[in-house]
Design an enzyme around this catalytic site. Sequence first.
Site, mmCIF file in Angstrom:
data_model
loop_
_atom_site.group_PDB
_atom_site.id
_atom_site.type_symbol
_atom_site.label_atom_id
_atom_site.label_comp_id
_atom_site.label_asym_id
_atom_site.label_seq_id
_atom_site.Cartn_x
_atom_site.Cartn_y
_atom_site.Cartn_z
ATOM 1 N N SER A 67 0.904 -1.239 -0.035
ATOM 2 C CA SER A 67 -0.007 0.151 0.042
ATOM 3 C C SER A 67 0.854 1.216 -0.161
ATOM 4 O O SER A 67 2.026 1.231 0.458
ATOM 5 C CB SER A 67 -0.906 -0.044 1.284
ATOM 6 O OG SER A 67 -1.555 1.358 1.448
ATOM 7 N N TYR A 95 -1.627 -1.176 10.204
ATOM 8 C CA TYR A 95 -1.535 -1.404 8.623
ATOM 9 C C TYR A 95 -0.451 -0.649 8.187
ATOM 10 O O TYR A 95 0.114 -1.329 7.224
ATOM 11 C CB TYR A 95 -2.982 -0.890 8.241
ATOM 12 C CG TYR A 95 -3.217 -0.980 6.944
ATOM 13 C CD1 TYR A 95 -3.643 -2.274 6.419
ATOM 14 C CD2 TYR A 95 -3.095 0.094 5.973
ATOM 15 C CE1 TYR A 95 -3.985 -2.152 4.924
ATOM 16 C CE2 TYR A 95 -3.023 -0.110 4.621
ATOM 17 C CZ TYR A 95 -3.715 -1.083 4.120
ATOM 18 O OH TYR A 95 -3.824 -1.316 2.456
#
Length: 287
Positions: A163, A180
Amino acid sequence: MDDAKLDDFPSLFSLKGKVAVVTGGSRGLGLSAASALLQAGASKVFISSRKANACEAAVKTLNALPNLQPGAVAVSVPSDISTISGVEKLLAEVTRQTDHVDILLANAGATWGEAFDTHPDSAFAKVMDLNVRGVFNTIRLFTPLLSRRASVEDPSRVIITASVAGLGVGTLGKNGTYGYSASKAAAIHLGRNLALELGPRGITVNSICPGFFPTKMSNGLLAISGGADVMAGDNPMRRLGRPEDIAGVVVYLCSRAGAHVNGDAIEIDGGALWNRGELLSPGKAKL
């Protein structure tokens, strides 16, 4: 003038006959990538996620696609790769149906939004277990299958779904995605280490780094960030990601066109990461 000669250009982006495994392939970016692999010519694509019903539904959709090669098929293999037993289960089922794998898309992932002061240890551990440990164990256990037919001229491919949050700053504030962001940064660095480890074995390892795509996992962050239209307006390209954006990069990396790309992390975010005019505040989110 030899520089103008390209070896079999019509097949440069073809995946004809390739065997692929896609974790987290029952929805979202994983399903888009699986669709691309099949439509680019793959002969067999194994779809894995925790929920058997979701896997079966995805496989049914994929097998109904037009443009597939004769005999091409998507196969459901539900498994939870956040545990070593889940990865072993996936490997055993894939091994039962094929003696080699050409493409491994380590796409399964999770996120968790919570304020820093109340962020639970269990949530951080869950995200790290799936996004980092699960990725490492999946690649490690599948390496013998990936090596089976790999060569310098025709390497097998590993793609890690990371990401842009692993390249910059993710979501802060009351919905902070600290685990995350940390996990995706770790996944990118893991990919670069494995690119050097596995390159001599005829396996390339690259990461893709999506920005905001309207998927089930990101829709919550989209909502708290003002909605899809607001996020699209902040993007240099004035739109969010589309399935074709993921599909194109995945096919490129898995085809002869990407055979000499190794250890890279490709941003797929319309340039949002480098939008210097966009300042992150506690309520501002990036994936």
